[in-house]
Structure formats: structure tokens, C-alpha cells
Design a protein around this motif. Structure first.
Motif, PDB file in Angstrom:
ATOM      1  N   HIS A  67       0.647  -1.674  -0.173  1.00 43.06           N
ATOM      2  CA  HIS A  67      -0.500  -0.076   0.322  1.00 43.06           C
ATOM      3  C   HIS A  67       1.015   1.389  -0.232  1.00 43.06           C
ATOM      4  N   ALA A  70       4.285   5.227   3.586  1.00 45.81           N
ATOM      5  CA  ALA A  70       5.266   5.888   3.821  1.00 45.81           C
ATOM      6  C   ALA A  70       6.529   5.486   4.658  1.00 45.81           C
ATOM      7  N   GLU A  71       6.003   4.711   5.231  1.00 45.04           N
ATOM      8  CA  GLU A  71       7.352   4.397   6.596  1.00 45.04           C
ATOM      9  C   GLU A  71       8.418   3.251   5.728  1.00 45.04           C
ATOM     10  N   ASN A  97       4.675  11.618  -0.488  1.00 44.58           N
ATOM     11  CA  ASN A  97       4.404  11.519   1.538  1.00 44.58           C
ATOM     12  C   ASN A  97       5.691  10.665   1.621  1.00 44.58           C
ATOM     13  N   PHE A  98       6.462   9.892   0.799  1.00 38.70           N
ATOM     14  CA  PHE A  98       7.466   9.562   1.441  1.00 38.70           C
ATOM     15  C   PHE A  98       8.861   9.781   0.719  1.00 38.70           C
ATOM     16  N   ARG A 101      10.525  11.736   3.390  1.00 41.31           N
ATOM     17  CA  ARG A 101      11.212  10.664   5.334  1.00 41.31           C
ATOM     18  C   ARG A 101      12.159  10.486   4.257  1.00 41.31           C
ATOM     19  N   LYS A 174       4.804  -0.188  13.461  1.00 42.45           N
ATOM     20  CA  LYS A 174       3.826   1.191  13.351  1.00 42.45           C
ATOM     21  C   LYS A 174       2.632   2.437  12.976  1.00 42.45           C
ATOM     22  N   SER A 175       2.378   1.277  11.477  1.00 37.39           N
ATOM     23  CA  SER A 175       1.472   1.901  10.641  1.00 37.39           C
ATOM     24  C   SER A 175       1.421   1.373  10.247  1.00 37.39           C
ATOM     25  N   ARG A 176      -0.335   1.109   9.693  1.00 40.16           N
ATOM     26  CA  ARG A 176      -0.976  -0.041   8.973  1.00 40.16           C
ATOM     27  C   ARG A 176      -2.121   0.284   8.295  1.00 40.16           C
ATOM     28  N   PHE A 177      -2.162  -0.201   7.342  1.00 39.71           N
ATOM     29  CA  PHE A 177      -3.588  -0.101   5.967  1.00 39.71           C
ATOM     30  C   PHE A 177      -4.540   0.224   6.224  1.00 39.71           C
ATOM     31  N   VAL A 178      -5.601   0.247   6.306  1.00 39.64           N
ATOM     32  CA  VAL A 178      -6.971   0.443   7.314  1.00 39.64           C
ATOM     33  C   VAL A 178      -8.222   0.117   5.971  1.00 39.64           C
ATOM     34  N   GLY A 179      -7.902   1.268   4.504  1.00 41.90           N
ATOM     35  CA  GLY A 179      -8.860   0.823   4.007  1.00 41.90           C
ATOM     36  C   GLY A 179      -8.741   1.717   2.854  1.00 41.90           C
ATOM     37  N   GLU A 180      -9.604   1.844   1.995  1.00 40.17           N
ATOM     38  CA  GLU A 180      -8.927   3.004   0.922  1.00 40.17           C
ATOM     39  C   GLU A 180     -10.436   3.163  -0.132  1.00 40.17           C
TER      40      GLU A 180
END
Ligand SMILES: Cc1cc2nc3c(=O)[nH]c(=O)nc-3n(C[C@H](O)[C@H](O)[C@H](O)COP(=O)(O)OP(=O)(O)OC[C@H]3O[C@@H](n4cnc5c(N)ncnc54)[C@H](O)[C@@H]3O)c2cc1C
Ligand SMILES: Nc1ncnc2c1ncn2[C@@H]1O[C@H](COP(=O)(O)O)[C@@H](O)[C@H]1O
Lengths: 308, 249
Positions: A67, A70-71, A97-98, A101, A174-180
Motif C-alpha cells: 500500500h 511511507a514508513e 508522502n515518502f 522521509r 507503527k503504521s498499517r493500512f486500513v482501507g481505501e
């Protein structure tokens, strides 16, 4: 020094912004490697290998990049990118987004949204909503650059680059995809369409956008909107053109019921031909329009649909 | 929960900037300055989190010359509890701003840091993401919806294709998009109250950050002007011109 270009894609096909960004990258130097980070994205790598001017395609195919979080992507790009002289990506919402970083992980500045390459370290970019163009020179060892794709032509086909797999998997906890919720449309994509027709607050409501869509379908055009139209809920956010929305530069841009605020102009004033349809003859949009029609859009759109 | 909000002083969004005749930069003398619109949205979101009982303190921070205190007072009038001014001679680049904010994060230990998605002067769109990398915090950029629940935050993001939702473990970074909320106006009593709210000043030395830039501004030019074209009388003339003169149909 070589250049690492990060491909923009949806895991199945290459986004046209990548071939345009490649043209910008080719002006910075040679030896351009393309990184395709995604999940089940071999088809994208095959496509990238056919672009002329690509030396090598690196594929990082793993669920961690599924997905484009960015991390994960930034950690991968920073790891692979530390031996390159430039790291380049299109200034899409993914790149925006990435990439910063990546820059921070490498302790270098980022040059955002360039519209011209003067030399390997010097670039032009719009500032103040495009009301000024800055020429900037980077003294960093690695230049991290995002590219405004509409300012460059797409690189040609005809390449035959070698494709190699990258095994590095960097996954954060620490971050995860939930939906789109992705907009589905049969129409061409806004940022690469030859013709764009946009509606503003003057459209009055979402149903009236049907009038624009009918014309768009006759012209094979994409449909855009002003922020006022999006904020009022007439149409979804991915249709917003402007300083903080999408940047478009089609052959023909038709602005309907849009006043022409500087933030809107920032997203469309590099279009080749601009048409404005507005009932207020004082509307600032007329100052940038090649052809202006002072009239009620509810009269004009049905007539236009008939004529085409 | 503590929320830190980074706010930047920029040119008012209604002002059309002019380039200096010597092309060294834009001319900001006597130009109206304001809170960056995205930062205003960031403050509003933090204040709403406090009003709904999710947050208990909203700290606002701005980096720049003394004048940025004006925008800090505005942020306090909008509902911030206290302010931090990190003084620098001129506006720092995004990377330096992110390094300074990292120092502030280490001091303040916020659970959530909210920034604007982009400054409307540099149009950089970098600082929040850079701060995320430097502090190893997850990020939810271009947010149009933020909801905090048990140690995490769910962020709906505006992306090119539509909307994406991510869940981030706190502490986390959020950058605001335009549709996240509609900021309130500061009322006169709140403007008066803001004058008495605490405002601390920090130096970059205290935070151990060297203010330098690796990007040189060589030149600033006005964009290519488009000249106004012609008015057409009706749809027939428009279609004719597009077909036969502009040849785009
Ligand atoms: C930080 C910031 C970022 C922004 N980013 C963007 C951005 O990315 N994109 C963007 O578009 N805006 C952006 N804006 C908003 C921008 O300033 C304007 O408010 C917005 O573009 C106005 O949209 P509009 O022209 O549709 O509405 P209005 O300014 O209300 O204009 C409506 C127009 O429709 C005309 N009209 C009404 N009825 C009819 C009719 N029946 N027939 C013909 N004409 C009619 C009117 O004469 C008027 O000119 C931003 C603002 C800020 C502060
Ligand atoms: N000098 C500054 N002081 C405080 N916050 C800043 C500063 N510069 C950038 N920021 C924050 O970072 C966001 C994005 O800025 P930028 O990366 O410059 O586009 C802004 O909306 C602010 O929230």
C-alpha cells in the motif's frame, strides 16, 4: 553518479507520471535505475524496463510495499539510495508522502516539484502558488528531487533494461493500512488527459456536473473541479485542480463557473489553450483565458454538448 | 494526551506576491502576513480534540524571527494553551525546521504532532514527513479525517486516486489537508486572553541544531505571463475557434 528513479504505479501498470519523470532525470545525468516497490508488481517492472534510457530495473516485490506506506517505502529507498547521486520521484501524493522521509533519513534537503532541470544540481520550481519561479542549487551529496510531471514530456519506449530483484524487506510496526476508497471512472485520468473540463461553485450542485460529464464524454476529456466545488460536496476531493490539488497542463482546459482564484490558476495555467465560461465578465479567470465566453453556463453546456 | 502543533508565519493567501526587480527573491516588505492556512486547520483540529476530551493540552510552536510571535498569539487565541517560539534569524528550510521540531518533541513528549501539509510560500510539503523520519514516528499526511482511540490514531488521507485510511500507533505525526475542518475565528475576548497565555522562547543552541541550508536560492523570476485572449460571442464561435484557430478539437 547514478540516478535512482522511484516508479509510480498501482502494482499492475506504470503511472504515466513515471515516464515523464524519467525525462527530467535524464537531464540530471545518465545511468538511471528504476525502483519498482510494490506487491505482485512484476508487470510494472516489465513495463519500466521498456522505457528508453533506463539502465536497470530493481523490483522490491513484497506485501510490505503493498500500500506504499511511507514508513516502509522511505526506509527501503533510503537504504538503496545511499549510493546514488540523485533520488527522483514524481510529485504525486505518493511521492510527496515518502520522499521527504527519504531525504531526512539521508540528512539532505529535498527539492520539491521541479519544473525544469538547469544542470545536475540546479533546478527551477514554482513557489507562492506559482506566482514566482525559483532557481535553486543543491549542495547535498545526494539530491532528493520530486518532479512535476506535467512539465516534462514522456520518455520514449524502446528500452530493454535488465530486471533484478531486491530482497530487502523493511516493515514497520507503527503504521498499517486500513482501507481505501478509490474513485472509479471510465474517463481519462486528470493529470494526463489531453482535454480537461472543470466545474466550480457556479455548477450549484453535484447533479449539475452531469452537464459537464456529457460534454467531457464527447471530447474524451477528464473532469476536474475547483476547491469550492469539492468543499461544497458537489464532487470528490480527487477532482480538485490547484495549488493544493492536482496540477494539470492539458492541450485544452475548459473552466466552467470558476472565478479564477490564484490557488486555482496555480494548477492549470500551464494548459496550452484555456477556455473560460462565466457569467461575470469581471471574473479573473478571463485574464488567463484564450477564449472567454460571458454567459450562463446552464445555457452554454447543453448547446456545447449539441455542437460537438 | 498532549498535542503539539507547528505553525508557520507566511504571506496572507489573498496577497499576490511580486518578484523584486533584482530577482533576488520575492518582495515581502509591507506585505500582510498570516498563519499558514494549513496550520490554522492544524490548530483547529488540536483544539477540537481538547474540546471533545481526547486531548488535555495543546502546545503551539513556531520557528523564525521575533515576528512569528504574532502568529503564536493567534494560535493561542484560537485555543492553544501555551506557545513555544524557537528563534532563528530567518525562516529555516524544511529539514532544519524538522530538526528543530525534533528537539521540541524530545522536550515536550507529545502524543500527537499536527502540522500543515504545506507552507503556501515555499510550497514544500516536507516538514511533517521529515519530522516523522527523524523521530521514527509514523505519519498520516494530507488528512481529511482524524480519530484518536486507545493509543492509536486513524487518519483518512486525500490521495490522487481518492481516499486512503491508515492506523498509526501513538506518538504519531498528522499533516492537515484543507477539508479536515473549517477553522473558527478568534473572538475578541479570546484574543485578549491569549495575551496572558505563556509563551516561552528557545534558542536553536539549546536544541542543539545548527541552522544552515544546503540549498542556494540563485534567482527568483515572475512566471511566464499569459495574456488575456479574446471574448467570443456564443457557443458557435467558441467551437469554431477551438476547431479552426486553436486546432485543439
Ligand atoms: C491554502 C489554500 C489553498 C487553496 N487551494 C485551492 C486549490 O488547490 N484549488 C482551487 O480551486 N482552490 C483552492 N483554494 C480556494 C480558492 O482560493 C478559491 O476559493 C476557489 O478556487 C474558488 O472556487 P470557485 O471559482 O469555484 O468559486 P467562486 O470563487 O465562488 O466562483 C464561482 C464563479 O462561478 C460563476 N458563476 C456562478 N453561476 C454561474 C452561472 N450560472 N453561469 C456561469 N458562471 C457562473 C461566478 O461568476 C463566479 O465567478 C485554496 C485556498 C486556500 C486558502
Ligand atoms: N518555521 C516553521 N515554524 C513552525 N512550523 C513550521 C515551520 N516551517 C514549516 N512548519 C510546519 O510544517 C508544515 C509544512 O511546511 P513545509 O514543509 O515548509 O511545506 C507547515 O504547515 C508547518 O506546520
Amino acid at each position: 553518479m547514478s540516478i535512482l528513479l522511484i516508479a509510480e504505479h498501482d502494482h499492475q501498470a506504470l503511472n504515466p507520471a513515471t515516464a515523464k519523470t524519467l525525462t527530467a532525470a535524464a537531464k540530471m545525468g545518465d545511468n538511471i535505475d528504476v525502483l519498482v516497490a510494490g506487491e505482485n508488481c512484476q508487470a510494472v517492472a516489465d513495463e519500466a524496463a521498456k522505457l528508453s534510457g533506463v539502465s536497470k530495473v530493481l523490483v522490491a516485490d513484497n506485501a510490505a510495499y503493498g500500500h506504499q506506506l511511507a514508513e516502509n517505502v522511505a526506509a527501503l529507498v533510503a537504504e538503496l539510495g545511499k549510493d546514488y547521486g540523485h533520488i527522483v520521484a514524481p510529485a504525486t501524493t505518493t511521492g510527496k508522502n515518502f520522499m521527504p522521509r527519504v531525504a531526512a533519513l539521508l540528512d539532505v534537503a529535498q527539492i520539491s516539484d521541479i519544473i525544469a532541470v538547469e544542470s545536475a544540481d540546479t533546478f527551477k520550481r514554482p513557489i507562492y502558488a506559482g506566482n514566482a519561479i525559483a532557481t535553486v542549487q543543491s549542495e547535498d551529496a545526494i539530491k532528493v528531487v520530486t518532479v512535476r510531471a506535467t512539465a516534462f514530456d514522456a520518455a520514449e519506449q524502446g528500452g530493454n533494461a535488465e530486471i533484478s530483484a531486491v530482497d530487502t524487506v523493511i516493515e514497520n510496526t507503527k503504521s498499517r493500512f486500513v482501507g481505501e476508497q478509490l474513485a472509479e471512472s471510465e474517463r481519462p485520468e486528470l493529470t494526463s488527459a489531453e482535454i480537461v473540463i472543470s466545474g466550480g461553485r457556479g455548477m450549484q450542485n453535484g447533479e449539475n456536473f452531469k452537464l459537464l460529464e456529457d460534454v467531457a464524454d464527447k471530447l474524451g476529456a477528464a473532469v476536474g473541479a475547483s476547491r469550492a466545488a469539492v468543499d461544497a460536496g458537489f464532487v470528490p476531493n480527487d477532482m480538485q485542480v490547484g495549488q493544493t490539488g492536482k496540477i494539470v497542463a492539458p492541450q485544452l482546459y475548459i473552466a466552467v463557473g470558476i472565478s479564477g482564484a490564484i490557488q486555482h490558476l496555480a494548477g492549470m495555467k500551464d494548459s496550452k489553450v484555456i477556455v473560460a465560461i462565466n457569467k461575470d465578465e469581471e471574473a479573473p479567470i478571463f485574464q488567463v483565458a484564450d477564449y472567454g465566453l460571458v454567459a450562463d453556463l446552464f445555457d452554454v453546456l447543453p448547446k456545447l454538448n449539441e455542437k460537438l | 494526551m498532549k498535542v503539539l502543533v507547528a505553525v508557520k508565519r507566511v504571506i496572507d493567501y489573498n496577497v499576490k506576491v511580486r518578484v523584486k526587480p533584482d530577482q533576488s527573491d520575492v518582495d515581502l516588505a509591507n506585505v500582510k502576513m498570516a498563519l499558514n492556512p494549513f496550520c490554522e486547520i492544524a490548530v483547529e483540529e488540536a483544539v477540537r480534540l481538547k474540546e471533545s476530551g481526547v486531548a488535555d493540552e495543546v502546545v503551539v510552536v513556531s520557528i523564525g524571527p521575533k515576528a512569528v510571535q504574532e502568529q503564536l498569539r493567534t494560535a493561542l487565541a484560537l485555543g492553544g494553551d501555551r506557545a513555544i517560539h524557537v528563534e532563528t534569524e530567518s525562516m529555516p528550510d524544511s529539514l532544519v525546521a524538522a530538526k528543530i521540531l525534533k528537539g521540541v518533541v524530545e522536550k515536550e513528549q507529545p502524543d500527537l504532532v499536527i502540522l500543515g501539509k504545506q507552507s503556501i510560500d515555499s510550497d514544500n510539503n516536507q516538514t511533517g514527513q521529515m519530522l516523522g523520519a527523524l523521530t521514527d514516528m509514523p505519519q498520516g499526511t494530507f488528512a481529511s479525517k482524524v480519530s484518536v482511540e486507545d493509543g492509536s490514531v486513524e487518519v483518512t488521507r486525500e490521495i490522487d486516486g481518492g481516499l486512503q485510511t491508515v492506523k498509526l500507533q501513538l506518538p504519531a505525526i498528522v499533516t492537515t489537508d484543507l477539508r479536515l475542518n473549517e477553522p473558527r475565528y478568534a473572538s475578541l475576548p479570546n484574543i485578549m486572553k491569549a495575551k496572558r497565555k505563556p509563551l516561552d522562547t528557545l534558542s536553536t543552541d539549546e536544541l542543539g541544531v545548527e541552522v544552515k541550508s544546503t540549498v542556494k536560492l540563485l534567482k527568483v523570476e515572475p512566471p511566464a505571463e499569459r495574456s488575456a485572449g479574446v471574448k467570443v460571442a456564443d457557443v458557435d464561435e467558441l467551437v469554431d475557434k477551438l476547431k479552426n484557430e486553436a486546432k485543439v478539437l
